[in-house]
Design a protein around this motif. Structure first.
Motif, PDB file in Angstrom:
ATOM      1  N   ARG A  37       6.418   3.952   9.549  1.00 41.48           N
ATOM      2  CA  ARG A  37       5.917   2.859  10.397  1.00 41.48           C
ATOM      3  C   ARG A  37       5.247   1.760   9.543  1.00 41.48           C
ATOM      4  O   ARG A  37       5.508   0.580   9.711  1.00 41.48           O
ATOM      5  CB  ARG A  37       4.919   3.426  11.411  1.00 41.48           C
ATOM      6  CG  ARG A  37       4.659   2.513  12.597  1.00 41.48           C
ATOM      7  CD  ARG A  37       3.459   2.947  13.400  1.00 41.48           C
ATOM      8  NE  ARG A  37       2.279   3.085  12.567  1.00 41.48           N
ATOM      9  CZ  ARG A  37       1.537   4.192  12.484  1.00 41.48           C
ATOM     10  NH1 ARG A  37       1.834   5.282  13.185  1.00 41.48           N
ATOM     11  NH2 ARG A  37       0.472   4.236  11.694  1.00 41.48           N
ATOM     12  N   GLU A  38       4.415   2.184   8.614  1.00 42.38           N
ATOM     13  CA  GLU A  38       3.681   1.226   7.776  1.00 42.38           C
ATOM     14  C   GLU A  38       4.642   0.388   6.904  1.00 42.38           C
ATOM     15  O   GLU A  38       4.390  -0.791   6.653  1.00 42.38           O
ATOM     16  CB  GLU A  38       2.707   2.021   6.884  1.00 42.38           C
ATOM     17  CG  GLU A  38       1.586   1.252   6.265  1.00 42.38           C
ATOM     18  CD  GLU A  38       0.618   0.589   7.245  1.00 42.38           C
ATOM     19  OE1 GLU A  38       0.409   1.104   8.365  1.00 42.38           O
ATOM     20  OE2 GLU A  38       0.067  -0.468   6.856  1.00 42.38           O
ATOM     21  N   GLN A  70       7.374  -0.831   7.673  1.00 46.59           N
ATOM     22  CA  GLN A  70       8.035  -1.903   8.436  1.00 46.59           C
ATOM     23  C   GLN A  70       7.339  -3.264   8.246  1.00 46.59           C
ATOM     24  O   GLN A  70       7.930  -4.298   8.475  1.00 46.59           O
ATOM     25  CB  GLN A  70       8.090  -1.582   9.947  1.00 46.59           C
ATOM     26  CG  GLN A  70       8.489  -0.162  10.298  1.00 46.59           C
ATOM     27  CD  GLN A  70       9.955   0.141  10.008  1.00 46.59           C
ATOM     28  OE1 GLN A  70      10.831  -0.512  10.519  1.00 46.59           O
ATOM     29  NE2 GLN A  70      10.203   1.153   9.186  1.00 46.59           N
ATOM     30  N   LYS A  71       6.064  -3.217   7.816  1.00 46.05           N
ATOM     31  CA  LYS A  71       5.332  -4.472   7.558  1.00 46.05           C
ATOM     32  C   LYS A  71       5.995  -5.289   6.455  1.00 46.05           C
ATOM     33  O   LYS A  71       5.766  -6.476   6.324  1.00 46.05           O
ATOM     34  CB  LYS A  71       3.910  -4.144   7.071  1.00 46.05           C
ATOM     35  CG  LYS A  71       2.970  -3.678   8.133  1.00 46.05           C
ATOM     36  CD  LYS A  71       1.576  -3.611   7.507  1.00 46.05           C
ATOM     37  CE  LYS A  71       0.599  -2.941   8.431  1.00 46.05           C
ATOM     38  NZ  LYS A  71      -0.596  -2.484   7.699  1.00 46.05           N
ATOM     39  N   ASP A  87       9.218  -5.637   5.908  1.00 50.29           N
ATOM     40  CA  ASP A  87      10.633  -5.843   6.206  1.00 50.29           C
ATOM     41  C   ASP A  87      11.118  -7.170   5.612  1.00 50.29           C
ATOM     42  O   ASP A  87      10.441  -8.195   5.727  1.00 50.29           O
ATOM     43  CB  ASP A  87      10.838  -5.839   7.731  1.00 50.29           C
ATOM     44  CG  ASP A  87      12.308  -5.951   8.086  1.00 50.29           C
ATOM     45  OD1 ASP A  87      13.155  -5.740   7.190  1.00 50.29           O
ATOM     46  OD2 ASP A  87      12.608  -6.246   9.254  1.00 50.29           O
ATOM     47  N   LYS A 147      10.800 -10.469   7.334  1.00 51.23           N
ATOM     48  CA  LYS A 147       9.518 -11.187   7.370  1.00 51.23           C
ATOM     49  C   LYS A 147       9.264 -11.921   6.052  1.00 51.23           C
ATOM     50  O   LYS A 147       8.543 -12.904   6.013  1.00 51.23           O
ATOM     51  CB  LYS A 147       8.360 -10.196   7.605  1.00 51.23           C
ATOM     52  CG  LYS A 147       8.444  -9.521   8.944  1.00 51.23           C
ATOM     53  CD  LYS A 147       7.262  -8.581   9.152  1.00 51.23           C
ATOM     54  CE  LYS A 147       7.443  -7.820  10.447  1.00 51.23           C
ATOM     55  NZ  LYS A 147       7.087  -6.413  10.350  1.00 51.23           N
TER      56      LYS A 147
END
Ligand code: GMT
Length: 383
Positions: free
Chosen positions: A351-352, A354-355, A357, A360
């Motif tokens: 999950r972490e 994904q920051k 990606d 972005k």
């Protein structure tokens, strides 16, 4: 935009980031020219808008050292003119920013104004770049780049501490393409080829340089395997590999440690890994940790440099002081011995990640190029 990317073509993180950035930009319609001494390892999709231009440095009996910077800057000049390249993006200051600056100046003599972005990656600042042998040249090339970026806040601070910098440094973190990593089960990963069902798989991936503290990896695993049935996958090649192999033999754990060499199957290996070890002395970002996390692998690392910006203590793994083998081993054992906690950390790690990606981050580079090209246009029109 027509962009030239200069990087190291090897397995190192800076080359990986530069290549993935170029490929992502090409998918967004830009024309990308990689200019380096060998085809970058991750560059597997040459196409009409992704080109590779090799820098040759012919041997000459008079040269004790081959003048790579000269050959690179000449190649840049020729390619900029031939392909009407509009912008240079150099990764790793030494010697790329220096060679890029020389190319820029040579082109200026011919009335061609080409802006240069320099991305600082790590040891170009924290280790080699600070040495008096290189320091004046590194400072000069940073201050004379049109835009400077660093891959973490920590690297930005290190740069400002170590050099007299007159340029603003923008932090643009490293990234991964999260769409490539769908959730996989152990059966997808062919885990059984590597370990027994009741064994945990611990992994380390690097270029086996001193800064990675390879001995610590082995010593941490030595402690882990005393308490948890496990195996260690050592992936990569480099100067510390032989010493590591000897240590493994000395500790009597030859049957539990596999040296897999340089691999094009990093994601496959990470897919069946339970834990990633990164006890580095210095690490400006830790792309390898991020690659582990996107594959749902928690990370035991040091708290050096940019690692706390990637690996979150008590959430995606644990961070400890450099050299604290005992604490790193204890944290690893506690995580590997508690299935529920391990599953939670695996999920947190994914999950972490994904920051970071690519979706972005790449637009940040694009915006930066765009504004730089506009500024260059305005200043050339005014002169
Ligand atoms: O700086 C280096 O030692 C080489 C470089 C590389 O090419 O592998 O590694 C650095 O850049 C990576 C990509 O930005 C970062 O993820 C690594 O943390 C960084 N290595 C160090 O700071 C030791």
């Amino acid at each position: 935009m027509r962009i030239a990317i200069v990087c190291y073509p090897t397995f190192g993180g800076s080359g990986v980031v530069a290549t993935e950035l170029g490929l992502a930009l090409s998918r967004r319609g830009h024309e990308i020219h990689f200019i380096t001494y060998k085809q970058p390892v991750r560059l597997d999709q040459l196409s009409s808008n992704v080109r590779f231009h090799e820098v040759h440095v012919p041997e000459y009996p008079l040269f004790h050292y081959q003048p790579y910077e000269l050959a690179l800057s000449s190649k840049l000049v020729n390619m900029v003119k031939l392909h009407k390249i509009e912008l240079l993006h150099v990764h790793y200051a030494i010697p790329h920013a220096y060679a890029g600056y020389m190319a820029k100046k040579m082109l200026e003599e011919e009335g061609i104004f080409i802006p240069m972005v320099t991305t600082l990656h790590g040891t170009d600042i924290t280790l080699v770049g600070r040495h008096p042998f290189y320091k004046p040249a590194v400072k000069f090339s940073i201050n004379n780049s049109d835009v400077v970026t660093s891959v973490s806040q920590s690297l930005k601070e290190d740069t400002l501490k170590s050099f007299e910098i007159t340029k603003e440094i923008q932090v643009v973190p490293n990234f991964i393409d999260v769409t490539k990593y769908k959730r996989k089960t152990f059966t997808d990963c062919q885990r059984e080829m590597m370990a027994l069902e009741d064994e945990k798989i611990v992994t380390h991936i690097s270029n086996f340089r001193k800064v990675k503290r390879i001995d610590d990896v082995i010593k941490i695993f030595f402690e882990i395997q005393k308490k948890v049935k496990s195996r260690l996958m050592m992936v990569g090649e480099g100067p510390e590999k032989e010493t590591a192999e000897e240590l493994v033999k000395e500790l009597g754990i030859l049957d539990k440690v596999m040296f897999l060499g340089e691999s094009h199957e990093i994601d496959k290996i990470l897919c069946f890994s339970d834990l990633f070890l990164l006890p580095s002395e210095k690490e400006s970002f830790g792309l390898a940790a991020l690659e582990a996390m996107v594959n749902s692998v928690p990370v035991i690392s040091t708290n050096t440099g940019g690692l706390p910006e990637v690996n979150i203590h008590g959430v995606t793994g644990y961070l400890n002081d450099v050299g604290d083998i005992q604490k790193m081993s204890e944290d690893a054992i506690s995580l590997l011995s508690d299935e529920e906690k391990l599953d939670q950390f695996k999920e947190n790690a994914r999950r972490e990640s994904q920051k970071f990606d690519i979706q972005k981050i790449v637009p940040q580079y694009e915006a930066l190029y765009q504004s730089l090209l506009e500024k260059t246009k305005v200043s050339t029109e005014a002169s």
